[in-house]
Each structure stands twice: as structure tokens, then as C-alpha cells.
Scaffold this motif. Structure first.
Motif, PDB file in Angstrom:
ATOM      1  N   PHE A 139       0.920  -1.180   0.203  1.00 28.65           N
ATOM      2  CA  PHE A 139      -0.135   0.009  -0.058  1.00 28.65           C
ATOM      3  C   PHE A 139       0.740   1.193   0.067  1.00 28.65           C
ATOM      4  O   PHE A 139       1.133   1.854   1.075  1.00 28.65           O
ATOM      5  CB  PHE A 139      -0.900   0.046   1.280  1.00 28.65           C
ATOM      6  N   ASN A 140       1.360   1.791  -1.198  1.00 30.25           N
ATOM      7  CA  ASN A 140       1.989   2.718  -1.415  1.00 30.25           C
ATOM      8  C   ASN A 140       2.007   3.293  -2.610  1.00 30.25           C
ATOM      9  O   ASN A 140       1.612   2.696  -3.646  1.00 30.25           O
ATOM     10  CB  ASN A 140       3.429   2.612  -0.905  1.00 30.25           C
ATOM     11  N   PHE A 141       2.589   4.653  -2.865  1.00 31.98           N
ATOM     12  CA  PHE A 141       2.284   5.394  -4.356  1.00 31.98           C
ATOM     13  C   PHE A 141       2.996   6.437  -4.401  1.00 31.98           C
ATOM     14  O   PHE A 141       3.665   7.169  -3.574  1.00 31.98           O
ATOM     15  CB  PHE A 141       0.645   5.797  -4.477  1.00 31.98           C
ATOM     16  N   ARG A 142       3.314   6.882  -5.587  1.00 34.18           N
ATOM     17  CA  ARG A 142       3.960   8.176  -5.665  1.00 34.18           C
ATOM     18  C   ARG A 142       3.069   9.094  -6.595  1.00 34.18           C
ATOM     19  O   ARG A 142       2.871   8.650  -7.739  1.00 34.18           O
ATOM     20  CB  ARG A 142       5.212   8.067  -6.248  1.00 34.18           C
ATOM     21  N   PRO A 143       2.601  10.281  -6.014  1.00 35.37           N
ATOM     22  CA  PRO A 143       1.774  10.937  -7.362  1.00 35.37           C
ATOM     23  C   PRO A 143       2.728  11.526  -8.238  1.00 35.37           C
ATOM     24  O   PRO A 143       3.871  11.546  -8.091  1.00 35.37           O
ATOM     25  CB  PRO A 143       1.288  12.255  -6.277  1.00 35.37           C
ATOM     26  N   PHE A 144       2.240  11.960  -9.339  1.00 38.09           N
ATOM     27  CA  PHE A 144       2.791  12.453 -10.606  1.00 38.09           C
ATOM     28  C   PHE A 144       3.219  13.631 -10.161  1.00 38.09           C
ATOM     29  O   PHE A 144       2.887  14.465  -9.310  1.00 38.09           O
ATOM     30  CB  PHE A 144       1.840  12.479 -11.754  1.00 38.09           C
ATOM     31  N   SER A 145       4.509  14.062 -11.009  1.00 36.43           N
ATOM     32  CA  SER A 145       4.997  15.236 -10.850  1.00 36.43           C
ATOM     33  C   SER A 145       5.197  15.851 -12.334  1.00 36.43           C
ATOM     34  O   SER A 145       5.635  15.197 -13.248  1.00 36.43           O
ATOM     35  CB  SER A 145       6.738  15.068 -10.046  1.00 36.43           C
ATOM     36  N   THR A 146       5.684  17.284 -12.274  1.00 37.89           N
ATOM     37  CA  THR A 146       5.869  17.724 -13.646  1.00 37.89           C
ATOM     38  C   THR A 146       7.349  17.574 -13.995  1.00 37.89           C
ATOM     39  O   THR A 146       7.733  17.994 -15.088  1.00 37.89           O
ATOM     40  CB  THR A 146       5.660  19.469 -13.457  1.00 37.89           C
ATOM     41  N   GLU A 147       8.296  17.102 -13.127  1.00 36.93           N
ATOM     42  CA  GLU A 147       9.649  16.771 -13.545  1.00 36.93           C
ATOM     43  C   GLU A 147      10.049  15.462 -13.903  1.00 36.93           C
ATOM     44  O   GLU A 147      11.299  15.127 -14.138  1.00 36.93           O
ATOM     45  CB  GLU A 147      10.554  17.306 -12.137  1.00 36.93           C
ATOM     46  N   GLU A 148       9.319  14.551 -14.091  1.00 38.97           N
ATOM     47  CA  GLU A 148       9.649  13.202 -14.404  1.00 38.97           C
ATOM     48  C   GLU A 148       9.825  12.735 -15.693  1.00 38.97           C
ATOM     49  O   GLU A 148       9.007  13.256 -16.470  1.00 38.97           O
ATOM     50  CB  GLU A 148       8.782  12.136 -13.670  1.00 38.97           C
ATOM     51  N   THR A 149      10.479  11.768 -16.198  1.00 36.53           N
ATOM     52  CA  THR A 149      10.530  11.121 -17.374  1.00 36.53           C
ATOM     53  C   THR A 149      10.176   9.746 -16.967  1.00 36.53           C
ATOM     54  O   THR A 149      10.734   9.407 -15.897  1.00 36.53           O
ATOM     55  CB  THR A 149      11.724  11.270 -18.113  1.00 36.53           C
ATOM     56  N   TYR A 150       9.616   8.917 -17.953  1.00 36.80           N
ATOM     57  CA  TYR A 150       8.842   7.772 -17.605  1.00 36.80           C
ATOM     58  C   TYR A 150       8.178   7.093 -18.872  1.00 36.80           C
ATOM     59  O   TYR A 150       8.231   7.787 -19.782  1.00 36.80           O
ATOM     60  CB  TYR A 150       7.581   7.929 -16.853  1.00 36.80           C
TER      61      TYR A 150
END
Ligand code: FE2
Length: 455
Positions: A139-150
Motif C-alpha cells: 500500500f504505497n504510491f507516488r503522485p505524478f510530478s512535472t519533472e519526471e521522465t517515464y
């Protein structure tokens, strides 16, 4: 795995439930489906799950591994906790886009009958919170950011028996989906939703949760077959986008996404035995979606985006469905026929035709694995490529696939796309640059350029 989360079980290393003292008289509760992380955005996610009984529900969350106090958000409407349902979708906002979070599910077990004020005051045990907390390492997550490549992964049209659907998801998981920032399920996950528990929850959610859906975001986009069936009207109670409907816009890194609902592929026949009988307000729905889209394309987020990607079950061209094509064109032609830099769509990803194709804008050509047997609807006004993914093949042309997957890498200066078979073999590859230009990178791969006959 998470299906067996009973209140009284506490299993080391797996999900476990904890509850306050003096609550041993509470009924057992379990999470029957999920949780699933969905509809992420910059600093936001939604977490959905289903419980076996009607109960109030919330999410507690904090930076992963920290000793911070837990923040909480409950499933409420108009100021009240919703305790009369077993389907929960809780939106978390205002999150730090750069942080990994851990969360736990909190359930409130309402009493059969609420006590009178006098007894409540006199008996202290009645004032103890009747809450249950369910935790799991997953149960964990990382919200989106404007700085990532993926990269993200798309699969569509899974109208197969459940066992086969699960195997398809497993195969794509093993060949790249597991490393994706998020997964897009692009509609037509079943033929019709006559029983949402067996068709969707067991048919899809059980597997996506087992494959990491409690932390890896999955987008559930409505296709025309999700408009069908005796329980199709339950779709939004499980999978609504933020705002409560089935369309949305969000951002991740340098890409701005528009999720569209392209509706049924047949017109409504209200109050009959036809499978479109329930769609009595489809046109009103499309009008609302168009009004919303008007505001989206006028927004600064849309105008300023380096890449703009549409995720929709169907497309304004590359499809032969007359009714659906008219609906989709009416929805988007006012906005997306321009290639002006601040209005440009770079990529449209769809399914529906059960036939892999990558259109060459402004031409009657497409990359595919075999000659298209279905006539494509061509419209020179649209200047973006449409990638259409496979689905079950019914006497399709030789070489056509029953499934295909799409990996999209969102890099700083390009979108890099690879289309793959279920075994992971890449059969098409190309890139889209910020100015909309396209470079084919599929030399030596099995996709070929075909000319189709436009309608
Ligand atoms: Fe479809």
C-alpha cells in the motif's frame, strides 16, 4: 491475495488488520477487491476498493517510512460519512509530487442501531472509535510530478474468458508493464457488464491488484462495451474519473493527457431489448463532455504542454463505425483539427477495431502487420498519428494479433513508442517530437506500410 483480509487475522509480512481495544464484538470485514490506485495527477491520486459489507471508509497516508502523523481522507458526501455502501473511491490531493507515500485503509463499522444520548454518555465503551485499519507493504504510491521522465503501458479490448484475460495481463506485466509508471486499460474489458463482480472485479481487478495495482496506478477507461449490460450503470460507482464522470485530463512530466469517453458504437434504442436501451442521455453526456473539453483546450496547462496525448477507446479516424465516428468527430473536430503549436495533439491511442494500425496523418497509409480488411475512415483534417491496439481476432487476416501492447516513453525531447506482442517482441517503433514530426524507427521489424481504402 488481499481477498482474504479478515478482521481477526494478523499475518506477518502480508496485509493485516488492526483495531482498537474493546472492539472484539465488531463483525469481521474484508476487502473483497482492491485496493487500486487510479487517476493520478500532479500531487493527487484516487484509491478505490470494495468491502464485503456496507461500511464507512477512509484512507490514512503519510510519507513512506516517516514518523509523520497520518493524514486522513474519508469517503463523504455533503459533509457526512458514507456508511451505506461497500464501494469506495477516495481522492487524495495536495500531495508532495516528489514523495513516495504509504497508506492504510480505515473502515468504520457502524452499529446496527445508534444508542440514545443518555446511554452514550453513561457507558464509556460506546465512545470508543469503531474503526479498523488495514495495512500492507504494497500500500504505497507516488503522485505524478512535472519533472519526471517515464514510460506508461497501454492494453485494450480484453474480451476473453477470465483465465485468458488474467494470462494476458500477466504476460504484459512480465514483458514491460511492471516497469511502467502507470497502466492504461483502454476499454472493452468485457463484452458486457451483466454482472460487474464477475465481469470486471474478478475478471480484471483481482489480477491487476495481484500484479501491483495497490501501488502502480491503473486507468480504467470506458469503451463501448462498458456501456452495455444489466449492471453497466455501476461503472462510475467503481471507476469514475475525478469530477464523477468518465473523462478527465491530467499531467505527468512533460505530457498532458486527455481521457475521452467515445461512447457506444450504436445509437440508443431506448426502452427496448436492444443493448443500447439504457443510453437515453448519451447525446446529453457527449454535449457535457464537449463543454468540458472546451475548457480543457483553453486551459494554460493544455496550451503550455510539450506533449499532448489523447487516451480514448475509439478515434475520429482509422475506424469504420459510422455512428461512433460521427460522435467522436463531433466531440473533437472543433479542437483537434489544428496543428497550431499550442493546439497540437501529438498522439492518439485507441482500441476498438481489434486490428493494430498506426496511421500516417494526411494519407491513406498505415503501419500494420497485415493488410487492413476493414475500411478506415480517413480525415485529412487530423494531423496526429492514431495507434490502434489489437483485440480478439474473429476470422481476421493472417498475421493479425489477438492482443498487442504499447509502451510509450515520455522523454524530454520525444515520445518514444514501441508496440509489442504478448511475448514481448517489438513489431513497430517510432518517435514523435515536440513539433509533431514523426520518425519511423521500425526498420527490420515486422510492421509494414499498407494503403487502405478510405470510406
Ligand atoms: Fe470497442
Amino acid at each position: 491475495m488481499l481477498k482474504s483480509l479478515f478482521l481477526f487475522l494478523c499475518i506477518s509480512g502480508c496485509a493485516y488488520a488492526a483495531f482498537s481495544e474493546a472492539q472484539s464484538n465488531l463483525p469481521p470485514v474484508m476487502i473483497t477487491y482492491g485496493p487500486w490506485v487510479t487517476t493520478p495527477d500532479i500531487g493527487a491520486v484516487t484509491i478505490g476498493f470494495v468491502t464485503d459489507i456496507n461500511t464507512g471508509a477512509g484512507i490514512e497516508y503519510r510519507i513512506k517510512g516517516s514518523d509523520n502523523e497520518w493524514s486522513s481522507r474519508w469517503h463523504t458526501e455533503a459533509g457526512q460519512l458514507i456508511s451505506t455502501g461497500n464501494r469506495h473511491a477516495i481522492r487524495l490531493t495536495g500531495l508532495d509530487p516528489e514523495s513516495q507515500y504509504e497508506y492504510r485503509i480505515v473502515l468504520f463499522i457502524p452499529p446496527q442501531k445508534q444508542e440514545g444520548d443518555n446511554k452514550f454518555r453513561a457507558q464509556s465503551e460506546l465512545r470508543l472509535p469503531r474503526t479498523l485499519k488495514i495495512e500492507d507493504d504494497a500500500f504505497n504510491f507516488r503522485p505524478f510530478s512535472t519533472e519526471e521522465t517515464y514510460s506508461f503501458f497501454v492494453v485494450s479490448d480484453l474480451q476473453f474468458p477470465t483465465e485468458r484475460r488474467h494470462q494476458i495481463l500477466q504476460n504484459y506485466h512480465d514483458t514491460g508493464m511492471k516497469d511502467s509508471r502507470f497502466v492504461v486499460l483502454l476499454g472493452d474489458l468485457t463484452n458486457s457488464i451483466d454482472n460487474i463482480e464477475t465481469d470486471i472485479l474478478q475478471g480484471i481487478i483481482e489480477k491487476t491488484t495481484a500484479l501491483g495495482g495497490a501501488s502502480q496506478p491503473h486507468l480504467f477507461i470506458r469503451g463501448n462495451h462498458e456501456w452495455r449490460g444489466l449492471q453497466s450503470d455501476l461503472w462510475t460507482s467503481y471507476f469514475a474519473m475525478p469530477g464523477g464522470s468518465t473523462y478527465a485530463a491530467f499531467r505527468c512530466g512533460d505530457a498532458f493527457y486527455i481521457v475521452l469517453d467515445t461512447g457506444e458504437d450504436k445509437p440508443p434504442y431506448p426502452f427496448t431489448a436492444h443493448y443500447t436501451t439504457a443510453n437515453i442521455a448519451e447525446q446529453e453526456f457527449m454535449d457535457s463532455q464537449k463543454a468540458w473539453l472546451t475548457s480543457v483546450v483553453e486551459s494554460q496547462e493544455f496550451k503550455a504542454a510539450k506533449f499532448r496525448i489523447v487516451l480514448a477507446h475509439s478515434a475520429p479516424y482509422s475506424h469504420a463505425g459510422r455512428y461512433m465516428s460521427r460522435v467522436v468527430n463531433n466531440l473533437v473536430e472543433d479542437f483537434f483539427t489544428s496543428d497550431a503549436p499550442d493546439n497540437r495533439i501529438h498522439l492518439w491511442i485507441s482500441g476498438h477495431t481489434h486490428f493494430y494500425a498506426r496511421t500516417i496523418p494526411g494519407t491513406t497509409q498505415a503501419y500494420a502487420l497485415s493488410q487492413p480488411i476493414k475500411k478506415f475512415y480517413r480525415d485529412d483534417r487530423y494531423s496526429f498519428p492514431v495507434v490502434t491496439l489489437d483485440g480478439p481476432t474473429f476470422n481476421g487476416p493472417e498475421g493479425d494479433l489477438p492482443t498487442s501492447g504499447l509502451k510509450v516513453a515520455v522523454e524530454k525531447e520525444r515520445l518514444f513508442l514501441e508496440s509489442i506482442r504478448e511475448d514481448g517482441t517489438v513489431f513497430d517503433r517510432f518517435e514523435v517530437l515536440p513539433d509533431g514530426s514523426i520518425n519511423d524507427l521500425n526498420k527490420g521489424l515486422s510492421s509494414s506500410l499498407f494503403t487502405f481504402e478510405p470510406l
